[in-house]
Design a protein around this motif. Structure first.
Motif, PDB file in Angstrom:
ATOM      1  N   ILE A 361      -5.621  -0.876   2.744  1.00  0.00           N
ATOM      2  CA  ILE A 361      -4.526  -1.411   1.933  1.00  0.00           C
ATOM      3  C   ILE A 361      -4.966  -1.594   0.475  1.00  0.00           C
ATOM      4  CG2 ILE A 361      -4.784  -3.932   2.208  1.00  0.00           C
ATOM      5  CD1 ILE A 361      -1.747  -3.900   2.987  1.00  0.00           C
ATOM      6  N   VAL A 362      -6.251  -1.939   0.255  1.00  0.00           N
ATOM      7  CA  VAL A 362      -6.764  -2.030  -1.107  1.00  0.00           C
ATOM      8  C   VAL A 362      -6.776  -0.644  -1.750  1.00  0.00           C
ATOM      9  CG1 VAL A 362      -8.821  -2.544  -2.509  1.00  0.00           C
ATOM     10  CG2 VAL A 362      -8.080  -4.139  -0.739  1.00  0.00           C
ATOM     11  N   GLY A 363      -7.142   0.385  -0.979  1.00  0.00           N
ATOM     12  CA  GLY A 363      -7.098   1.743  -1.492  1.00  0.00           C
ATOM     13  C   GLY A 363      -5.700   2.167  -1.892  1.00  0.00           C
ATOM     14  N   LYS A 364      -4.714   1.792  -1.087  1.00  0.00           N
ATOM     15  CA  LYS A 364      -3.315   2.104  -1.408  1.00  0.00           C
ATOM     16  C   LYS A 364      -2.872   1.366  -2.659  1.00  0.00           C
ATOM     17  CE  LYS A 364       1.338   2.201   0.596  1.00  0.00           C
ATOM     18  NZ  LYS A 364       1.982   1.739  -0.663  1.00  0.00           N
ATOM     19  N   GLU A 365      -3.212   0.073  -2.745  1.00  0.00           N
ATOM     20  CA  GLU A 365      -2.824  -0.707  -3.925  1.00  0.00           C
ATOM     21  C   GLU A 365      -3.497  -0.164  -5.192  1.00  0.00           C
ATOM     22  OE1 GLU A 365      -3.849  -4.699  -2.949  1.00  0.00           O
ATOM     23  OE2 GLU A 365      -2.065  -5.024  -1.686  1.00  0.00           O
ATOM     24  N   LEU A 366      -4.732   0.294  -5.050  1.00  0.00           N
ATOM     25  CA  LEU A 366      -5.445   0.879  -6.196  1.00  0.00           C
ATOM     26  C   LEU A 366      -4.731   2.133  -6.672  1.00  0.00           C
ATOM     27  CD1 LEU A 366      -7.877   1.041  -8.112  1.00  0.00           C
ATOM     28  CD2 LEU A 366      -9.176   2.108  -6.248  1.00  0.00           C
TER      29      LEU A 366
END
Length: 370
Positions: A361-366
């Motif tokens: 999810i952090v990768g998506k938000e990034l």
């Protein structure tokens, strides 16, 4: 770097997005960028032979926090923040499963357990008493009771009679997960170069010049997914934290299945088939374990062996087959940092030891910052 025309043309010319770090966050960011910008050139740079931080070194816990961890979080987070953190971890796990599939990551929903040493009587009673409250605040998310008491059926020694059980917790195969992510990225025409350390970067009006030792190339956007190593090139509130781990040789008739937590998550163990993986202990030497240096120490390894012999496998012979360590990224808050650093530079770091849960999810938000 003595590069040919072909190498320069195919790998280092007209680069749209450069991601530093090929772990869970970096590869998810690359995959989401590919979905949004199908024709772009995406380059991932990794300083290690394999992902250098924790993505290939973690214990493979698909977890979102034990009762004692959640209670400890109340010291520095509000109730609303804690609920949001757990929701993000849970949603991240579902994203990871959806992208890669349960079979690819060897997802095993054995459930998770928290156990309490005999000498921790007041701490144990406090955790047991807080189960109804924590279940109440988590019920809107899980639509069920998350935590309950269960009699110890594993024949552990020197612990309280009841464990706290969580049926929503699971284990994965970390190596399989990362291989599946790498295969997915390569199949999506994402370029990945290993053993390439970014030493500096210089922002220009139209993009960023990225330096790899004495060689440099230009990229439109630069994204850092370096977690515990983030402070090496950008200024963010991230503290590196080393986690030490060991694994036994196969143990005949091992009757331990699941993921297990001790002492606010500072110790954790699980079965991998008929082996036991055990890690943690940085609370024995916070200062010494605040490092980006990989390695093991006698202080922590001796404590891990003590727990194996006296608590986890008290009546079984075992041999240690292998030991290793990984680097996590922590901070005063357990919320990850996903932010735009400057006009063309971004970061998704500080996973708080929950990379398996929130990395996707952090990768998506990034990627969504672009």
């Amino acid at each position: 770097m003595n590069l040919s025309y072909w190498e320069l043309k195919n790998w280092f010319t007209n680069v749209d997005y450069t991601i530093v770090g090929s772990g869970i966050v970096g590869l998810h960011a690359a995959l989401y960028l590919r979905e949004r910008f199908p024709q772009s050139k995406i380059l991932v740079l990794e300083k290690g032979m394999l992902p250098q931080g924790a993505s290939t070194k973690n214990a493979g816990f698909a977890c979102f926090g034990s009762v004692s961890e959640i209670m400890d979080d109340f010291k520095s987070h509000s109730e609303e923040e804690i609920i949001q953190l757990i929701q993000k971890r849970w949603n991240g796990l579902q994203l990871l499963r959806k992208r890669l599939g349960d079979e690819a990551i060897d997802y095993k929903p054995y459930g998770g357990y928290e156990l309490f040493l005999k000498e921790e009587d007041e701490f144990y009673q406090n955790c047991i008493s807080r189960i109804p409250f924590i279940n109440e605040i988590l019920k809107p998310l899980f639509k069920a009771e998350v935590f309950c008491k269960e009699i110890d059926r594993f024949n552990f020694k020197g612990i309280h009679e009841y464990l706290i059980f969580n049926p929503f917790e699971a284990q994965i195969d970390t190596g399989n997960m990362m291989q599946a992510l790498l295969k997915s990225a390569i199949s999506q025409d994402i370029l990945i170069l290993n053993q390439k350390t970014v030493t500096a970067f210089h922002e220009t009006q139209n993009g960023v010049e990225v330096f790899i030792n004495e060689f440099s190339f230009k990229t439109q956007k630069l994204l850092f997914a370096t977690n515990g190593f983030a402070n090496e090139l950008i200024k963010v509130e991230v503290t590196p934290a080393r986690g030490q781990v060991l694994i036994t040789e196969p143990i005949p008739n091992l009757d331990v299945k699941g993921t297990f937590h001790i002492d606010k998550g500072y110790y954790y163990f699980r079965n991998i088939g008929n082996r036991i993986l055990l890690g943690g202990g940085r609370n024995l030497d916070f200062e010494g374990e605040t490092t980006t240096e990989l390695g093991e120490t006698a202080l922590i390894q001796n404590k891990l062996e003590f727990l194996l012999k006296e608590v986890i496998l008290p009546n079984q012979d075992f041999n240690i087959e292998h030991r290793w360590s990984g680097i996590m990224g922590l901070g005063s808050s357990k919320n990850p940092i996903v932010s735009q650093v400057s006009d063309h530079v971004y970061c998704g770091v500080r996973l708080g030891g929950m990379g398996v849960a929130i990395g996707s999810i952090v990768g998506k938000e990034l990627a969504d910052l672009i």
